[in-house]
Scaffold this motif. Structure first.
Motif, PDB file in Angstrom:
ATOM      1  N   ASN A   1      26.310  62.266  12.022  1.00 33.85           N
ATOM      2  CA  ASN A   1      25.558  62.232  10.762  1.00 33.85           C
ATOM      3  C   ASN A   1      26.099  61.275   9.699  1.00 33.85           C
ATOM      4  OD1 ASN A   1      23.551  64.643  11.102  1.00 33.85           O
ATOM      5  ND2 ASN A   1      25.535  65.420  11.803  1.00 33.85           N
ATOM      6  N   ASN A   2      27.345  60.893   9.827  1.00 33.66           N
ATOM      7  CA  ASN A   2      27.932  60.002   8.819  1.00 33.66           C
ATOM      8  C   ASN A   2      28.869  58.987   9.511  1.00 33.66           C
ATOM      9  OD1 ASN A   2      29.684  60.653   5.648  1.00 33.66           O
ATOM     10  ND2 ASN A   2      28.626  58.849   6.352  1.00 33.66           N
ATOM     11  N   PRO A   3      28.342  58.194  10.454  1.00 36.97           N
ATOM     12  CA  PRO A   3      29.185  57.328  11.294  1.00 36.97           C
ATOM     13  C   PRO A   3      29.903  56.214  10.541  1.00 36.97           C
ATOM     14  CG  PRO A   3      26.871  56.802  11.616  1.00 36.97           C
ATOM     15  CD  PRO A   3      26.900  58.058  10.800  1.00 36.97           C
ATOM     16  N   GLU A   4      29.421  55.890   9.337  1.00 37.54           N
ATOM     17  CA  GLU A   4      30.064  54.831   8.568  1.00 37.54           C
ATOM     18  C   GLU A   4      30.950  55.397   7.462  1.00 37.54           C
ATOM     19  OE1 GLU A   4      27.597  51.292   7.690  1.00 37.54           O
ATOM     20  OE2 GLU A   4      25.953  52.450   8.565  1.00 37.54           O
ATOM     21  N   LEU A   5      31.305  56.663   7.585  1.00 37.30           N
ATOM     22  CA  LEU A   5      32.104  57.322   6.546  1.00 37.30           C
ATOM     23  C   LEU A   5      33.397  56.548   6.249  1.00 37.30           C
ATOM     24  CD1 LEU A   5      32.895  59.631   4.666  1.00 37.30           C
ATOM     25  CD2 LEU A   5      33.737  60.882   6.667  1.00 37.30           C
ATOM     26  N   ASN A   6      34.200  56.369   7.276  1.00 39.30           N
ATOM     27  CA  ASN A   6      35.479  55.672   7.109  1.00 39.30           C
ATOM     28  C   ASN A   6      36.044  55.387   8.505  1.00 39.30           C
ATOM     29  OD1 ASN A   6      38.732  55.903   6.769  1.00 39.30           O
ATOM     30  ND2 ASN A   6      37.780  55.009   4.948  1.00 39.30           N
ATOM     31  N   GLU A   7      36.788  54.316   8.615  1.00 35.32           N
ATOM     32  CA  GLU A   7      37.341  53.939   9.929  1.00 35.32           C
ATOM     33  C   GLU A   7      38.267  55.016  10.482  1.00 35.32           C
ATOM     34  OE1 GLU A   7      39.191  49.884  11.993  1.00 35.32           O
ATOM     35  OE2 GLU A   7      39.317  50.171   9.817  1.00 35.32           O
ATOM     36  N   SER A   8      38.818  55.831   9.599  1.00 37.90           N
ATOM     37  CA  SER A   8      39.774  56.849  10.031  1.00 37.90           C
ATOM     38  C   SER A   8      39.158  57.874  10.975  1.00 37.90           C
ATOM     39  CB  SER A   8      40.365  57.566   8.823  1.00 37.90           C
ATOM     40  OG  SER A   8      39.347  58.255   8.105  1.00 37.90           O
ATOM     41  N   ILE A   9      37.845  58.109  10.887  1.00 37.95           N
ATOM     42  CA  ILE A   9      37.246  59.114  11.782  1.00 37.95           C
ATOM     43  C   ILE A   9      37.289  58.627  13.228  1.00 37.95           C
ATOM     44  CG2 ILE A   9      35.780  60.050   9.957  1.00 37.95           C
ATOM     45  CD1 ILE A   9      33.383  58.679  11.236  1.00 37.95           C
TER      46      ILE A   9
ATOM     47  N   ASN B   1      35.305  69.630  17.056  1.00 38.81           N
ATOM     48  CA  ASN B   1      34.017  70.235  16.695  1.00 38.81           C
ATOM     49  C   ASN B   1      33.566  69.808  15.296  1.00 38.81           C
ATOM     50  OD1 ASN B   1      33.933  71.550  19.158  1.00 38.81           O
ATOM     51  ND2 ASN B   1      34.975  73.379  18.374  1.00 38.81           N
ATOM     52  N   HIS B   2      34.491  69.784  14.353  1.00 31.92           N
ATOM     53  CA  HIS B   2      34.142  69.370  12.991  1.00 31.92           C
ATOM     54  C   HIS B   2      33.895  67.865  12.930  1.00 31.92           C
ATOM     55  CE1 HIS B   2      34.848  73.301  11.394  1.00 31.92           C
ATOM     56  NE2 HIS B   2      36.121  73.328  11.799  1.00 31.92           N
ATOM     57  N   LEU B   3      34.691  67.110  13.674  1.00 32.92           N
ATOM     58  CA  LEU B   3      34.559  65.652  13.660  1.00 32.92           C
ATOM     59  C   LEU B   3      33.204  65.227  14.226  1.00 32.92           C
ATOM     60  CD1 LEU B   3      35.854  62.805  13.291  1.00 32.92           C
ATOM     61  CD2 LEU B   3      36.708  63.035  15.637  1.00 32.92           C
ATOM     62  N   TYR B   4      32.713  65.967  15.211  1.00 33.18           N
ATOM     63  CA  TYR B   4      31.469  65.587  15.880  1.00 33.18           C
ATOM     64  C   TYR B   4      30.325  65.435  14.876  1.00 33.18           C
ATOM     65  CZ  TYR B   4      27.559  65.634  19.142  1.00 33.18           C
ATOM     66  OH  TYR B   4      26.419  65.305  19.831  1.00 33.18           O
TER      67      TYR B   4
ATOM     68  N   GLN C   1      45.345  71.409  16.276  1.00 34.62           N
ATOM     69  CA  GLN C   1      44.258  72.233  16.840  1.00 34.62           C
ATOM     70  C   GLN C   1      43.109  71.277  17.220  1.00 34.62           C
ATOM     71  OE1 GLN C   1      43.538  74.965  13.609  1.00 34.62           O
ATOM     72  NE2 GLN C   1      45.356  76.207  14.085  1.00 34.62           N
ATOM     73  N   TYR C   2      43.299  70.576  18.340  1.00 37.70           N
ATOM     74  CA  TYR C   2      42.445  69.445  18.692  1.00 37.70           C
ATOM     75  C   TYR C   2      41.012  69.862  19.028  1.00 37.70           C
ATOM     76  CZ  TYR C   2      46.861  66.975  18.790  1.00 37.70           C
ATOM     77  OH  TYR C   2      48.069  66.442  18.435  1.00 37.70           O
ATOM     78  N   GLU C   3      40.850  70.997  19.641  1.00 39.89           N
ATOM     79  CA  GLU C   3      39.497  71.443  19.990  1.00 39.89           C
ATOM     80  C   GLU C   3      38.695  71.738  18.733  1.00 39.89           C
ATOM     81  OE1 GLU C   3      36.473  71.902  22.507  1.00 39.89           O
ATOM     82  OE2 GLU C   3      38.505  71.533  23.263  1.00 39.89           O
TER      83      GLU C   3
ATOM     84  N   LYS D   1      24.064  66.759   2.382  1.00 44.30           N
ATOM     85  CA  LYS D   1      24.848  66.102   3.432  1.00 44.30           C
ATOM     86  C   LYS D   1      26.224  65.678   2.902  1.00 44.30           C
ATOM     87  CE  LYS D   1      21.564  64.264   6.780  1.00 44.30           C
ATOM     88  NZ  LYS D   1      21.120  63.045   7.490  1.00 44.30           N
ATOM     89  N   ASN D   2      26.244  65.277   1.639  1.00 46.16           N
ATOM     90  CA  ASN D   2      27.498  64.881   1.029  1.00 46.16           C
ATOM     91  C   ASN D   2      28.487  66.039   1.045  1.00 46.16           C
ATOM     92  OD1 ASN D   2      29.449  64.566  -1.301  1.00 46.16           O
ATOM     93  ND2 ASN D   2      28.453  62.553  -1.372  1.00 46.16           N
ATOM     94  N   GLN D   3      27.959  67.230   0.676  1.00 46.28           N
ATOM     95  CA  GLN D   3      28.808  68.426   0.643  1.00 46.28           C
ATOM     96  C   GLN D   3      29.311  68.769   2.037  1.00 46.28           C
ATOM     97  OE1 GLN D   3      27.013  71.802  -1.349  1.00 46.28           O
ATOM     98  NE2 GLN D   3      28.234  73.240  -0.147  1.00 46.28           N
ATOM     99  N   ILE D   4      28.413  68.693   3.023  1.00 47.38           N
ATOM    100  CA  ILE D   4      28.805  69.026   4.398  1.00 47.38           C
ATOM    101  C   ILE D   4      29.830  68.015   4.913  1.00 47.38           C
ATOM    102  CG2 ILE D   4      27.997  69.274   6.767  1.00 47.38           C
ATOM    103  CD1 ILE D   4      25.279  70.147   5.632  1.00 47.38           C
ATOM    104  N   ALA D   5      29.581  66.733   4.642  1.00 42.88           N
ATOM    105  CA  ALA D   5      30.479  65.681   5.135  1.00 42.88           C
ATOM    106  C   ALA D   5      31.894  65.871   4.587  1.00 42.88           C
ATOM    107  CB  ALA D   5      29.936  64.318   4.748  1.00 42.88           C
ATOM    108  N   ARG D   6      31.981  66.210   3.292  1.00 46.41           N
ATOM    109  CA  ARG D   6      33.302  66.405   2.698  1.00 46.41           C
ATOM    110  C   ARG D   6      34.006  67.615   3.305  1.00 46.41           C
ATOM    111  NH1 ARG D   6      34.092  63.103  -1.595  1.00 46.41           N
ATOM    112  NH2 ARG D   6      32.213  62.020  -2.355  1.00 46.41           N
ATOM    113  N   THR D   7      33.218  68.642   3.527  1.00 44.81           N
ATOM    114  CA  THR D   7      33.783  69.862   4.124  1.00 44.81           C
ATOM    115  C   THR D   7      34.266  69.588   5.546  1.00 44.81           C
ATOM    116  OG1 THR D   7      32.295  71.241   2.802  1.00 44.81           O
ATOM    117  CG2 THR D   7      33.330  72.253   4.728  1.00 44.81           C
ATOM    118  N   LYS D   8      33.428  68.917   6.337  1.00 44.79           N
ATOM    119  CA  LYS D   8      33.787  68.612   7.724  1.00 44.79           C
ATOM    120  C   LYS D   8      35.014  67.696   7.792  1.00 44.79           C
ATOM    121  CE  LYS D   8      30.514  70.785  10.033  1.00 44.79           C
ATOM    122  NZ  LYS D   8      30.857  71.886  10.990  1.00 44.79           N
TER     123      LYS D   8
END
Length: 443
Positions: free
Chosen positions: A72-80, A64-67, A58-60, A39-46
């Motif tokens: 899966n990682n809602p507490e990642l950072n406030e920036s999301i 899709n990546h942000l979703y 390219q908002y669309e 999940k760590n790898q996916i989160a960094r990639t996304k």
């Protein structure tokens, strides 16, 4: 060649794993990637993919990546959430499909709620949420109640820190909600206006851009007038009965004043009553002058004089004092007290010597004193008032009135009959009491 290819196949996961471990060790404060390696790898990639797409507008694709991060990682950072709001707002504004537009707008509001849930900052986030809601929903009648409630929540949480632009948006949201059938009484609207205007008044004093805040207050006045039944009869009936029950309610009095101005109801006794109440509690030059004007219109000259004197005592601005003395002089003139009128006019000139119109005013006092001052014993003496008036008009540069005064000078014949000549000095008595130089009327 085959062996070299196999080497890279084996090496790549190792390199990526090393990069992941290194990234985890170097994550700055505030970032919370998953502990699970996959999940760590996916989160960094996304995270990298969505931010790159956002930079490219390219908002669309960014959405899709942000979703995945939001789920899966809602507490990642406030920036999301900050970036997510930007993404979904843009998608809503650009969408031509009303249904899709509404879905994106709802997503914006959801992101604000999630940002609050995971990162708090209630006051700032609710202000931002209210601002976005107004931008996205102000033309969506079916969302007017939601918009009004979001504004209500933000205002309740922010108090004096409520954004100035949101104050106007909140008032307009109330207008839209009420006009669409929402249960919102005139009194609730008035109370809301009063609270918002109070906050803007305070911000106007402290803001580095006070002119902008002042303009927002003017917008607030206009929205209030457009929101409630603001005919003179309604103001008298609804607000008048309230002021009767609460005769010391200065806030209510201020609302009556502003609403009366907006609805051109300043001739009503209620308006004057409200002005007197505010002036008593919070004296100001403007209200004192207004009371003087209203009293003069009603023929209450003593009250007008007192109000002008009150206004003069409340200001240190010489130009403002000069104008107030002019007003006071006009009241004395209307009262028939020309000597006092001249005295106040001369005081005006002490504070603003450039007021040429004051000389015309004094000239008119002299010009109109012919009947009052004539003795009927000498036509020359009786016409000295016009010479005195001419001198004042000359100081004012008023050539039209100079010509009219000159026409009333004593004629050469009158001077001859009294054994007088042009250029001689004569004393004009009456209330004017000054020396003039004899001049003859043009032939």
């Amino acid at each position: 060649m085959k062996e070299l290819r196999n080497f890279f196949i084996v090496l790549l996961p190792v390199v990526f794993l090393c990069q992941t471990v290194q990234a985890q060790a170097e994550d700055p404060p505030g970032w919370d990637f998953p502990e699970d390696k996959e999940k760590n790898q996916i989160a960094r990639t996304k995270n990298a993919l969505y931010t790159d797409a956002l930079k490219l507008e390219q908002y669309e694709e960014a959405k899709n990546h942000l979703y995945w991060l939001l789920v899966n990682n809602p507490e990642l950072n406030e920036s999301i959430y900050i970036n997510g709001i930007k993404i979904y707002e843009t998608l809503s504004e650009e969408s031509q499909d009303p249904e899709q537009k509404a879905v994106y707008a709802d997503s914006v509001m959801k992101l604000y709620d999630l940002r609050l849930k995971y990162f708090n900052e209630k006051e700032d986030v609710l202000n931002r949420k209210a601002f976005s809601a107004y931008k996205l929903w102000r033309d969506q009648e079916e969302r007017y109640e939601d918009l009004y409630r979001i504004m209500q929540e933000a205002f309740s949480a922010s108090g004096e820190q409520f954004w100035p632009q949101n104050a106007v948006a909140y008032m307009d949201a109330a207008r839209r909600f009420k006009s669409s059938g929402g249960e919102l009484s005139d009194m609730e609207v008035i109370n809301l206006y009063d609270s918002l205007d109070g906050i803007l008044a305070q911000q106007e004093k402290t803001s580095q851009d006070s002119e902008t805040v002042k303009a927002l207050r003017d917008q607030l006045d206009n929205i209030l007038a457009a929101t409630i039944s603001a005919s003179c009869e309604d103001i008298e009936k609804n607000l008048g009965s309230m002021l009767k029950e609460r005769p010391e309610d200065i806030k209510l009095a201020k609302v009556i004043i502003k609403l009366s101005f907006a609805s051109q109801c300043t001739d009503s006794p209620l308006f004057t009553q409200a002005v007197r109440l505010v002036q008593e509690k919070e004296p100001s030059v403007g209200l004192a002058k207004l009371l003087a004007t209203k009293a003069a219109e009603a023929g209450e000259f003593d009250v007008a004089i007192q109000s002008y004197e009150n206004a003069i005592s409340l200001t240190e601005d010489p130009l403002e004092k000069a104008q107030l003395y002019v007003g006071l002089a006009e009241i004395y003139s209307r009262q028939g007290n020309r000597s006092a009128a001249r005295q106040q006019a001369m005081k005006a000139l002490e504070f603003d010597p450039s007021l040429n119109s004051v000389y015309t005013f004094i000239g008119n006092l002299y010009f109109n004193s012919y009947e009052q001052c004539r003795k009927g014993q000498s036509q020359v003496e009786d016409r000295l008032v016009f010479i005195a008036a001419y001198d004042m008009y000359q100081k004012a540069g008023n050539t039209e009135m100079m010509a009219k005064a000159r026409e009333q000078f004593p004629t050469v014949t009158m001077l001859f009959e009294d054994n007088l000549q042009a250029g001689e000095q004569m004393t004009l008595g009456c209330w004017i009491n000054r020396t003039v130089t004899l001049q003859a009327a043009p032939k």
